[in-house]
Structure formats: structure tokens, C-alpha cells
Design a protein around this motif. Structure first.
Motif, PDB file in Angstrom:
ATOM      1  N   ARG A 242       0.856  -1.194   0.000  1.00  0.00           N
ATOM      2  CA  ARG A 242       0.000   0.000   0.000  1.00  0.00           C
ATOM      3  C   ARG A 242       0.885   1.234   0.000  1.00  0.00           C
ATOM      4  NH1 ARG A 242      -4.961   0.159   4.041  1.00  0.00           N
ATOM      5  NH2 ARG A 242      -4.746   2.283   3.306  1.00  0.00           N
ATOM      6  N   ASP A 243       0.600   2.127  -0.891  1.00  0.00           N
ATOM      7  CA  ASP A 243       1.345   3.382  -0.974  1.00  0.00           C
ATOM      8  C   ASP A 243       0.640   4.410  -0.092  1.00  0.00           C
ATOM      9  OD1 ASP A 243       2.953   5.463  -1.602  1.00  0.00           O
ATOM     10  OD2 ASP A 243       2.364   5.594  -3.705  1.00  0.00           O
ATOM     11  N   ASN A 244       1.029   4.451   1.183  1.00  0.00           N
ATOM     12  CA  ASN A 244       0.361   5.333   2.151  1.00  0.00           C
ATOM     13  C   ASN A 244       0.562   6.809   1.834  1.00  0.00           C
ATOM     14  OD1 ASN A 244      -0.700   3.221   3.638  1.00  0.00           O
ATOM     15  ND2 ASN A 244       1.143   3.046   4.896  1.00  0.00           N
ATOM     16  N   ASP A 245       1.718   7.159   1.256  1.00  0.00           N
ATOM     17  CA  ASP A 245       1.962   8.567   0.923  1.00  0.00           C
ATOM     18  C   ASP A 245       0.982   9.057  -0.132  1.00  0.00           C
ATOM     19  OD1 ASP A 245       4.029   8.773   2.740  1.00  0.00           O
ATOM     20  OD2 ASP A 245       5.552   8.200   1.266  1.00  0.00           O
ATOM     21  N   SER A 246       0.732   8.251  -1.139  1.00  0.00           N
ATOM     22  CA  SER A 246      -0.213   8.650  -2.186  1.00  0.00           C
ATOM     23  C   SER A 246      -1.624   8.773  -1.632  1.00  0.00           C
ATOM     24  CB  SER A 246      -0.205   7.643  -3.335  1.00  0.00           C
ATOM     25  OG  SER A 246       1.046   7.656  -3.976  1.00  0.00           O
ATOM     26  N   ILE A 247      -1.979   7.901  -0.702  1.00  0.00           N
ATOM     27  CA  ILE A 247      -3.306   7.960  -0.087  1.00  0.00           C
ATOM     28  C   ILE A 247      -3.463   9.246   0.701  1.00  0.00           C
ATOM     29  CG2 ILE A 247      -4.819   6.881   1.625  1.00  0.00           C
ATOM     30  CD1 ILE A 247      -3.620   4.180   0.704  1.00  0.00           C
ATOM     31  N   LYS A 248      -2.443   9.614   1.467  1.00  0.00           N
ATOM     32  CA  LYS A 248      -2.500  10.850   2.253  1.00  0.00           C
ATOM     33  C   LYS A 248      -2.589  12.080   1.351  1.00  0.00           C
ATOM     34  CE  LYS A 248      -0.023   9.018   6.218  1.00  0.00           C
ATOM     35  NZ  LYS A 248       1.210   9.074   6.998  1.00  0.00           N
ATOM     36  N   VAL A 249      -1.819  12.078   0.259  1.00  0.00           N
ATOM     37  CA  VAL A 249      -1.856  13.206  -0.672  1.00  0.00           C
ATOM     38  C   VAL A 249      -3.251  13.328  -1.280  1.00  0.00           C
ATOM     39  CG1 VAL A 249      -0.987  14.044  -2.900  1.00  0.00           C
ATOM     40  CG2 VAL A 249       0.598  13.181  -1.184  1.00  0.00           C
ATOM     41  N   PHE A 250      -3.840  12.197  -1.669  1.00  0.00           N
ATOM     42  CA  PHE A 250      -5.187  12.220  -2.235  1.00  0.00           C
ATOM     43  C   PHE A 250      -6.200  12.745  -1.226  1.00  0.00           C
ATOM     44  CE2 PHE A 250      -9.312  10.173  -2.705  1.00  0.00           C
ATOM     45  CZ  PHE A 250      -9.677  10.655  -3.958  1.00  0.00           C
ATOM     46  N   GLU A 251      -6.114  12.301   0.040  1.00  0.00           N
ATOM     47  CA  GLU A 251      -7.053  12.757   1.066  1.00  0.00           C
ATOM     48  C   GLU A 251      -6.934  14.262   1.281  1.00  0.00           C
ATOM     49  OE1 GLU A 251      -6.006  10.278   4.360  1.00  0.00           O
ATOM     50  OE2 GLU A 251      -7.325   8.651   3.710  1.00  0.00           O
ATOM     51  N   ARG A 252      -5.720  14.777   1.315  1.00  0.00           N
ATOM     52  CA  ARG A 252      -5.526  16.223   1.495  1.00  0.00           C
ATOM     53  C   ARG A 252      -6.080  16.999   0.308  1.00  0.00           C
ATOM     54  NH1 ARG A 252       0.433  15.250   3.408  1.00  0.00           N
ATOM     55  NH2 ARG A 252       0.062  14.781   5.587  1.00  0.00           N
ATOM     56  N   GLN A 253      -5.810  16.508  -0.896  1.00  0.00           N
ATOM     57  CA  GLN A 253      -6.304  17.181  -2.086  1.00  0.00           C
ATOM     58  C   GLN A 253      -7.834  17.169  -2.117  1.00  0.00           C
ATOM     59  OE1 GLN A 253      -4.936  15.469  -5.731  1.00  0.00           O
ATOM     60  NE2 GLN A 253      -5.770  17.098  -6.993  1.00  0.00           N
ATOM     61  N   HIS A 254      -8.423  16.054  -1.732  1.00  0.00           N
ATOM     62  CA  HIS A 254      -9.882  15.961  -1.699  1.00  0.00           C
ATOM     63  C   HIS A 254     -10.473  16.939  -0.678  1.00  0.00           C
ATOM     64  CE1 HIS A 254     -13.850  14.259  -2.010  1.00  0.00           C
ATOM     65  NE2 HIS A 254     -13.876  14.059  -0.704  1.00  0.00           N
ATOM     66  N   ALA A 255      -9.823  17.046   0.480  1.00  0.00           N
ATOM     67  CA  ALA A 255     -10.297  17.982   1.507  1.00  0.00           C
ATOM     68  C   ALA A 255     -10.211  19.421   1.004  1.00  0.00           C
ATOM     69  CB  ALA A 255      -9.481  17.801   2.783  1.00  0.00           C
ATOM     70  N   ARG A 256      -9.120  19.773   0.330  1.00  0.00           N
ATOM     71  CA  ARG A 256      -8.980  21.127  -0.212  1.00  0.00           C
ATOM     72  C   ARG A 256     -10.058  21.419  -1.249  1.00  0.00           C
ATOM     73  NH1 ARG A 256      -3.089  20.037  -1.064  1.00  0.00           N
ATOM     74  NH2 ARG A 256      -2.161  20.507   0.928  1.00  0.00           N
ATOM     75  N   GLU A 257     -10.310  20.446  -2.121  1.00  0.00           N
ATOM     76  CA  GLU A 257     -11.328  20.646  -3.153  1.00  0.00           C
ATOM     77  C   GLU A 257     -12.716  20.795  -2.534  1.00  0.00           C
ATOM     78  OE1 GLU A 257     -10.776  17.303  -5.719  1.00  0.00           O
ATOM     79  OE2 GLU A 257      -9.005  18.169  -6.675  1.00  0.00           O
ATOM     80  N   THR A 258     -12.991  20.033  -1.478  1.00  0.00           N
ATOM     81  CA  THR A 258     -14.284  20.134  -0.806  1.00  0.00           C
ATOM     82  C   THR A 258     -14.448  21.505  -0.158  1.00  0.00           C
ATOM     83  OG1 THR A 258     -14.247  17.758  -0.378  1.00  0.00           O
ATOM     84  CG2 THR A 258     -15.775  19.071   0.923  1.00  0.00           C
ATOM     85  N   LEU A 259     -13.408  21.991   0.514  1.00  0.00           N
ATOM     86  CA  LEU A 259     -13.474  23.328   1.117  1.00  0.00           C
ATOM     87  C   LEU A 259     -13.637  24.405   0.053  1.00  0.00           C
ATOM     88  CD1 LEU A 259     -10.805  23.193   3.951  1.00  0.00           C
ATOM     89  CD2 LEU A 259     -13.259  23.532   4.195  1.00  0.00           C
ATOM     90  N   ALA A 260     -12.943  24.265  -1.059  1.00  0.00           N
ATOM     91  CA  ALA A 260     -13.079  25.246  -2.140  1.00  0.00           C
ATOM     92  C   ALA A 260     -14.493  25.238  -2.704  1.00  0.00           C
ATOM     93  CB  ALA A 260     -12.062  24.952  -3.238  1.00  0.00           C
ATOM     94  N   LYS A 261     -15.081  24.071  -2.813  1.00  0.00           N
ATOM     95  CA  LYS A 261     -16.455  23.965  -3.311  1.00  0.00           C
ATOM     96  C   LYS A 261     -17.420  24.679  -2.376  1.00  0.00           C
ATOM     97  CE  LYS A 261     -20.044  20.515  -3.827  1.00  0.00           C
ATOM     98  NZ  LYS A 261     -20.351  19.112  -3.608  1.00  0.00           N
ATOM     99  N   PHE A 262     -17.275  24.440  -1.069  1.00  0.00           N
ATOM    100  CA  PHE A 262     -18.141  25.108  -0.097  1.00  0.00           C
ATOM    101  C   PHE A 262     -17.926  26.619  -0.125  1.00  0.00           C
ATOM    102  CE2 PHE A 262     -18.443  21.038   2.474  1.00  0.00           C
ATOM    103  CZ  PHE A 262     -19.756  20.811   2.113  1.00  0.00           C
ATOM    104  N   ALA A 263     -16.679  27.052  -0.284  1.00  0.00           N
ATOM    105  CA  ALA A 263     -16.388  28.481  -0.322  1.00  0.00           C
ATOM    106  C   ALA A 263     -17.040  29.135  -1.533  1.00  0.00           C
ATOM    107  CB  ALA A 263     -14.885  28.706  -0.335  1.00  0.00           C
ATOM    108  N   ARG A 264     -17.035  28.441  -2.667  1.00  0.00           N
ATOM    109  CA  ARG A 264     -17.672  29.001  -3.860  1.00  0.00           C
ATOM    110  C   ARG A 264     -19.176  29.119  -3.679  1.00  0.00           C
ATOM    111  NH1 ARG A 264     -13.870  25.736  -6.440  1.00  0.00           N
ATOM    112  NH2 ARG A 264     -15.372  24.050  -6.679  1.00  0.00           N
ATOM    113  N   GLN A 265     -19.756  28.151  -2.997  1.00  0.00           N
ATOM    114  CA  GLN A 265     -21.200  28.175  -2.787  1.00  0.00           C
ATOM    115  C   GLN A 265     -21.604  29.173  -1.719  1.00  0.00           C
ATOM    116  OE1 GLN A 265     -22.091  24.160  -1.781  1.00  0.00           O
ATOM    117  NE2 GLN A 265     -22.060  23.449  -3.886  1.00  0.00           N
ATOM    118  N   ARG A 266     -20.655  29.520  -0.846  1.00  0.00           N
ATOM    119  CA  ARG A 266     -20.900  30.439   0.274  1.00  0.00           C
ATOM    120  C   ARG A 266     -22.180  30.058   1.010  1.00  0.00           C
ATOM    121  NH1 ARG A 266     -18.206  35.404   0.960  1.00  0.00           N
ATOM    122  NH2 ARG A 266     -20.035  35.933   2.142  1.00  0.00           N
ATOM    123  N   SER A 267     -22.207  28.817   1.427  1.00  0.00           N
ATOM    124  CA  SER A 267     -23.381  28.329   2.148  1.00  0.00           C
ATOM    125  C   SER A 267     -23.538  29.074   3.457  1.00  0.00           C
ATOM    126  CB  SER A 267     -23.246  26.836   2.402  1.00  0.00           C
ATOM    127  OG  SER A 267     -22.085  26.575   3.160  1.00  0.00           O
TER     128      SER A 267
END
Length: 70
Positions: free
Chosen positions: A3-28
Motif C-alpha cells: 500500500r502506498d500510504n503517501d499517495s493515499i495521504k496526498v489524495f485525502e488532502r487534495q480531496h479535503a482542499r477541493e471540498t473546502l473550495a467547493k463550499f467556499a464558492r457556494q458560500r453556504s
């Protein structure tokens, strides 16, 4: 199995950033906006105003307690 744990962590961080950016654009509204304020820097003036009002309230209550005990 390998298991490539580093790639998994990078993906999780990128997904979290994209989710926050999505919420910021929607300005819920509501609690989502409170969570995003610190992360995306929105409503910075209101955050400083809230801190200033809180500090003044603490000093006023402290003064009332001092006068009440004195």
C-alpha cells in the motif's frame, strides 16, 4: 499486499482542499460558513469585530465584578 500510504495521504488532502473550495464558492449559510471562515479567510473584518467586542465585554464584566466586590 503493498500500500502506498503517501499517495493515499496526498489524495485525502487534495480531496479535503477541493471540498473546502467547493463550499467556499457556494458560500453556504449557517454552520458551514462558520467552519469555512478560518480556512478561506472570508469575513475577516467580522471576525476581528467579534474578537474586539469579546475583549471589551470581558473588561466590562471584570469592572462590574470589581465594583461589586469593592
Amino acid at each position: 499486499m503493498y500500500r502506498d500510504n503517501d499517495s493515499i495521504k496526498v489524495f485525502e488532502r487534495q480531496h479535503a482542499r477541493e471540498t473546502l473550495a467547493k463550499f467556499a464558492r457556494q458560500r453556504s449559510h449557517g454552520s458551514d460558513m462558520d467552519l469555512l471562515t478560518a480556512h478561506c479567510g472570508l469575513e475577516r473584518e467580522e471576525a476581528w469585530l467579534t474578537v474586539a467586542i469579546s475583549i471589551v465585554a470581558v473588561f466590562v464584566l471584570g469592572g462590574l465584578i470589581f465594583v461589586g466586590l469593592g
